[in-house]
Write a protein that holds these residues in place. Structure first.
Motif, PDB file in Angstrom:
ATOM      1  N   PRO A  21      20.786  56.672  39.564  1.00 21.08           N
ATOM      2  CA  PRO A  21      20.371  55.417  40.199  1.00 21.08           C
ATOM      3  C   PRO A  21      21.311  54.237  39.941  1.00 21.08           C
ATOM      4  CG  PRO A  21      18.459  56.528  39.292  1.00 21.08           C
ATOM      5  CD  PRO A  21      19.659  57.323  38.860  1.00 21.08           C
ATOM      6  N   LYS A  22      21.984  54.235  38.790  1.00 20.28           N
ATOM      7  CA  LYS A  22      22.888  53.121  38.493  1.00 20.28           C
ATOM      8  C   LYS A  22      24.138  53.136  39.374  1.00 20.28           C
ATOM      9  CE  LYS A  22      25.302  55.531  34.712  1.00 20.28           C
ATOM     10  NZ  LYS A  22      26.633  55.553  35.353  1.00 20.28           N
ATOM     11  N   ASP A  23      24.393  54.266  40.056  1.00 24.49           N
ATOM     12  CA  ASP A  23      25.590  54.401  40.888  1.00 24.49           C
ATOM     13  C   ASP A  23      25.298  54.613  42.369  1.00 24.49           C
ATOM     14  OD1 ASP A  23      27.502  54.208  38.777  1.00 24.49           O
ATOM     15  OD2 ASP A  23      27.005  56.264  38.188  1.00 24.49           O
ATOM     16  N   THR A  24      24.068  54.939  42.719  1.00 19.31           N
ATOM     17  CA  THR A  24      23.800  55.289  44.121  1.00 19.31           C
ATOM     18  C   THR A  24      24.031  54.117  45.068  1.00 19.31           C
ATOM     19  OG1 THR A  24      21.451  54.888  43.656  1.00 19.31           O
ATOM     20  CG2 THR A  24      22.183  57.180  43.721  1.00 19.31           C
ATOM     21  N   TYR A  25      23.983  52.889  44.536  1.00 19.64           N
ATOM     22  CA  TYR A  25      24.220  51.748  45.414  1.00 19.64           C
ATOM     23  C   TYR A  25      25.627  51.805  46.025  1.00 19.64           C
ATOM     24  CZ  TYR A  25      27.144  49.437  41.876  1.00 19.64           C
ATOM     25  OH  TYR A  25      28.143  49.121  40.992  1.00 19.64           O
ATOM     26  N   LYS A  26      26.593  52.389  45.294  1.00 23.22           N
ATOM     27  CA  LYS A  26      27.956  52.512  45.818  1.00 23.22           C
ATOM     28  C   LYS A  26      27.960  53.397  47.058  1.00 23.22           C
ATOM     29  CE  LYS A  26      29.873  52.270  41.129  1.00 23.22           C
ATOM     30  NZ  LYS A  26      30.664  53.009  40.111  1.00 23.22           N
ATOM     31  N   TRP A  27      27.270  54.523  46.962  1.00 19.11           N
ATOM     32  CA  TRP A  27      27.208  55.454  48.086  1.00 19.11           C
ATOM     33  C   TRP A  27      26.471  54.824  49.270  1.00 19.11           C
ATOM     34  CZ3 TRP A  27      29.308  60.451  47.683  1.00 19.11           C
ATOM     35  CH2 TRP A  27      29.855  60.747  46.430  1.00 19.11           C
ATOM     36  N   ILE A  81      38.569  51.877  58.448  1.00 20.77           N
ATOM     37  CA  ILE A  81      37.617  52.233  57.391  1.00 20.77           C
ATOM     38  C   ILE A  81      38.171  51.849  56.026  1.00 20.77           C
ATOM     39  CG2 ILE A  81      36.644  54.210  56.144  1.00 20.77           C
ATOM     40  CD1 ILE A  81      36.184  55.500  58.916  1.00 20.77           C
ATOM     41  N   TYR A  82      39.377  52.306  55.722  1.00 18.52           N
ATOM     42  CA  TYR A  82      39.924  52.077  54.384  1.00 18.52           C
ATOM     43  C   TYR A  82      40.267  50.612  54.156  1.00 18.52           C
ATOM     44  CZ  TYR A  82      39.974  57.042  53.439  1.00 18.52           C
ATOM     45  OH  TYR A  82      39.579  58.334  53.198  1.00 18.52           O
ATOM     46  N   LYS A  83      40.805  49.946  55.169  1.00 22.42           N
ATOM     47  CA  LYS A  83      41.153  48.543  54.994  1.00 22.42           C
ATOM     48  C   LYS A  83      39.917  47.657  54.897  1.00 22.42           C
ATOM     49  CE  LYS A  83      45.816  48.716  56.883  1.00 22.42           C
ATOM     50  NZ  LYS A  83      46.771  48.189  57.893  1.00 22.42           N
ATOM     51  N   SER A  84      38.804  48.089  55.501  1.00 23.31           N
ATOM     52  CA  SER A  84      37.580  47.283  55.440  1.00 23.31           C
ATOM     53  C   SER A  84      37.039  47.168  54.020  1.00 23.31           C
ATOM     54  CB  SER A  84      36.503  47.873  56.354  1.00 23.31           C
ATOM     55  OG  SER A  84      35.914  49.036  55.785  1.00 23.31           O
ATOM     56  N   PHE A  85      37.425  48.116  53.163  1.00 25.69           N
ATOM     57  CA  PHE A  85      37.004  48.065  51.764  1.00 25.69           C
ATOM     58  C   PHE A  85      38.005  47.297  50.895  1.00 25.69           C
ATOM     59  CE2 PHE A  85      34.752  51.840  53.320  1.00 25.69           C
ATOM     60  CZ  PHE A  85      33.467  51.568  52.869  1.00 25.69           C
ATOM     61  N   GLY A  86      39.074  46.786  51.502  1.00 26.89           N
ATOM     62  CA  GLY A  86      40.062  46.021  50.754  1.00 26.89           C
ATOM     63  C   GLY A  86      41.196  46.837  50.176  1.00 26.89           C
ATOM     64  N   LEU A  87      41.293  48.126  50.533  1.00 32.40           N
ATOM     65  CA  LEU A  87      42.362  48.961  49.999  1.00 32.40           C
ATOM     66  C   LEU A  87      43.695  48.578  50.645  1.00 32.40           C
ATOM     67  CD1 LEU A  87      40.467  52.356  50.048  1.00 32.40           C
ATOM     68  CD2 LEU A  87      41.321  51.204  47.999  1.00 32.40           C
ATOM     69  N   GLY A  94      40.932  48.691  41.571  1.00 31.85           N
ATOM     70  CA  GLY A  94      40.096  47.670  40.934  1.00 31.85           C
ATOM     71  C   GLY A  94      39.173  46.941  41.884  1.00 31.85           C
ATOM     72  N   ILE A  95      38.767  47.603  42.963  1.00 32.14           N
ATOM     73  CA  ILE A  95      37.865  46.983  43.947  1.00 32.14           C
ATOM     74  C   ILE A  95      36.440  47.382  43.619  1.00 32.14           C
ATOM     75  CG2 ILE A  95      37.230  46.892  46.383  1.00 32.14           C
ATOM     76  CD1 ILE A  95      40.179  47.543  47.012  1.00 32.14           C
ATOM     77  N   GLU A  96      35.596  46.395  43.377  1.00 36.76           N
ATOM     78  CA  GLU A  96      34.209  46.658  43.013  1.00 36.76           C
ATOM     79  C   GLU A  96      33.305  46.587  44.236  1.00 36.76           C
ATOM     80  OE1 GLU A  96      32.826  44.245  39.838  1.00 36.76           O
ATOM     81  OE2 GLU A  96      34.350  44.940  38.405  1.00 36.76           O
ATOM     82  N   ILE A  97      32.388  47.520  44.311  1.00 36.26           N
ATOM     83  CA  ILE A  97      31.376  47.507  45.369  1.00 36.26           C
ATOM     84  C   ILE A  97      30.249  46.584  44.926  1.00 36.26           C
ATOM     85  CG2 ILE A  97      29.662  48.924  46.569  1.00 36.26           C
ATOM     86  CD1 ILE A  97      31.623  51.252  46.315  1.00 36.26           C
ATOM     87  N   PRO A  98      29.825  45.665  45.784  1.00 33.20           N
ATOM     88  CA  PRO A  98      28.786  44.714  45.368  1.00 33.20           C
ATOM     89  C   PRO A  98      27.492  45.397  44.961  1.00 33.20           C
ATOM     90  CG  PRO A  98      29.253  44.537  47.743  1.00 33.20           C
ATOM     91  CD  PRO A  98      30.265  45.456  47.171  1.00 33.20           C
ATOM     92  N   LYS A  99      26.962  44.947  43.835  1.00 31.60           N
ATOM     93  CA  LYS A  99      25.713  45.515  43.337  1.00 31.60           C
ATOM     94  C   LYS A  99      24.523  44.907  44.078  1.00 31.60           C
ATOM     95  CE  LYS A  99      27.255  46.670  38.668  1.00 31.60           C
ATOM     96  NZ  LYS A  99      27.008  46.498  37.217  1.00 31.60           N
TER      97      LYS A  99
END
Length: 425
Positions: free
Chosen positions: A13-19, A150-156, A320-325
């Motif tokens: 559960p602590k990681d499913t928000y990323k998915w 897709i990839y650039k939308s995440f900031g990569l 080092g790109i974090e997915i918002p919690k």
């Protein structure tokens, strides 16, 4: 103790928000490109993958999870998504759909019995798209465009796109003959898989993981030199239109798709982020103009790509790109006695029906412990209900960000919802 199967993972559960965040974005981008979701079974007839992936491939020979069902039929957990989509296209006669090409996407678990390594699991989640029914360089460019979006939308940013042309069937045949002449005199220096590929599928020697650094691989003929004029013209249009969209790329003449039905455009996306790992491939795809006929379907063409969500997450971590919690719940209700616990349960039930995320203490803890629990859950508001609040049917709604409070009537659900949503907006 029963443990998780080797090569799989629990996503806690602590990681499913990323998915959830990634999958929501993938759904949205696919819809922006007018691709509709398709869902195929987790298992299919083994014959589908033997014919659709290739009996000489490592996937079929070494990596598939295959079993006999109760009807003594051979079934396989799907190791990839293209063959099932094509099977569904044929079975449901989608070539007769009004909208052409048929553009679909999927997000689904795949299964391969591979050696476990960083970013590679025996069960993994794959996002893929297929555009079937049109052979046009602009569709190839659209597919590559979606991949990059897709990839650039995440900031990569540490991305490298490689493209190549495998040409049409005539070009492939001429190139295969050249590869056989090049490799055969020294084929004994190569791995056993490559020694069998020389007669069945010589192009696959070029992407062999074991022999990739062999001098003869680096000195191999370039497929571009064997493309006929039609294939060169097709590839030129792909490049022109990628340039028009400002999508940068490099041509990799050793980039091939070894299966017989692949033709024309092939592409891979790599990450060169420091710390990403030795296997830098993020995604691969290409045009397949013979797969439908191979599966007894109509003479139609397709193109697609597939990516691993696990490897996408790895790329985000490497850069080092974090997915918002998640922001936490809207309201936490603290209680002081049994009567207030019943009242809180009823109030939470009403608020949840109005779309307000709410929770309370179920361990009958002291008020101080309940407030700590509210903080851990990221509650934006709290209400404390005790004997006094029950008598007056009023309580204080506390804004946890600035400490301000407002008196509220506990039975006035509409006003309570408006106050909570006012702060949330």
């Amino acid at each position: 103790m029963i443990q998780i199967p080797r090569g799989t993972q629990d996503i806690l559960p602590k990681d499913t928000y990323k998915w959830q965040f990634i999958e929501a974005r993938l759904h949205q981008i696919a819809q922006d490109y007018n691709y509709s979701e398709i869902r195929t079974p987790v298992f299919e007839s083994t014959e589908l993958f033997v014919r659709g992936v290739g009996g000489s491939t490592d996937i079929v020979n070494k990596e598939m999870y295959t079993f006999q069902d109760k009807g003594d039929r051979s079934m396989t957990l799907k190791p990839e998504g293209t063959a099932p989509v094509v099977r569904s296209y044929i079975e449901n006669k989608m070539q007769h759909d009004v909208n052409q090409p048929v553009k679909v996407y999927y997000i689904a678990p795949m299964f391969r019995y591979e050696r476990k390594q960083k970013g590679r699991y025996r069960q993994f989640v794959q996002f893929g798209i297929e555009a079937i029914g049109v052979e046009d360089p602009l569709i190839d460019v659209e597919v590559i465009s979606m991949l990059m979006q897709i990839y650039k939308s995440f900031g990569l940013s540490n991305l490298k796109l490689y493209i190549n042309s495998i040409g049409d069937q005539d070009s492939r045949s001429a190139y295969n003959e050249a590869l056989v002449a090049h490799f055969k005199p020294s084929i004994g220096e190569f791995c056993s898989d490559c020694q069998s590929r020389i007669d069945t599928n010589p192009m696959r020697i070029l992407d062999c993981k074991k022999d990739r650094d062999h001098p003869l691989v680096k000195q191999a003929p370039r497929i571009y030199d064997y493309l006929n004029e039609e294939s060169k013209a097709y590839f030129e249009q792909v490049k022109i239109n990628l340039d028009a969209l400002g999508i940068g790329y490099e041509i990799d003449y050793n980039l091939v798709r070894g299966l017989d039905y692949y033709t024309h455009t092939a592409f891979e996306l790599m990450s060169d982020a420091e710390g990403f790992g030795a296997i830098t491939t993020l995604c691969g795809g290409g045009r397949y103009n013979g797969l439908l006929e191979l599966l007894d379907g109509p003479t139609e063409t397709g193109i697609g790509f597939a990516l691993s969500i696990e490897r996408l997450i790895m790329a985000l971590e490497a850069e080092g790109i974090e997915i918002p919690k998640p922001q936490g719940i809207d309201l936490y209700i603290c209680t002081l006695d049994d009567a207030s616990r019943t009242a809180a349960s009823r109030l939470i039930h009403q608020l949840r029906a109005e779309g307000i995320s709410s929770d309370m203490d179920y361990k009958n803890r002291k008020l101080k412990a309940q407030m700590k629990d509210a903080d851990r859950k990221g509650a934006k508001h709290t209400i404390v209900i005790g004997e006094e609040e029950m008598d007056t049917n009023t309580a204080e709604l506390k804004n946890m960000s600035d400490g301000s409070t407002k008196q509220v009537k506990l039975e006035d659900i509409k006003v309570l919802v408006e106050l909570i949503e006012e702060v949330g907006s």
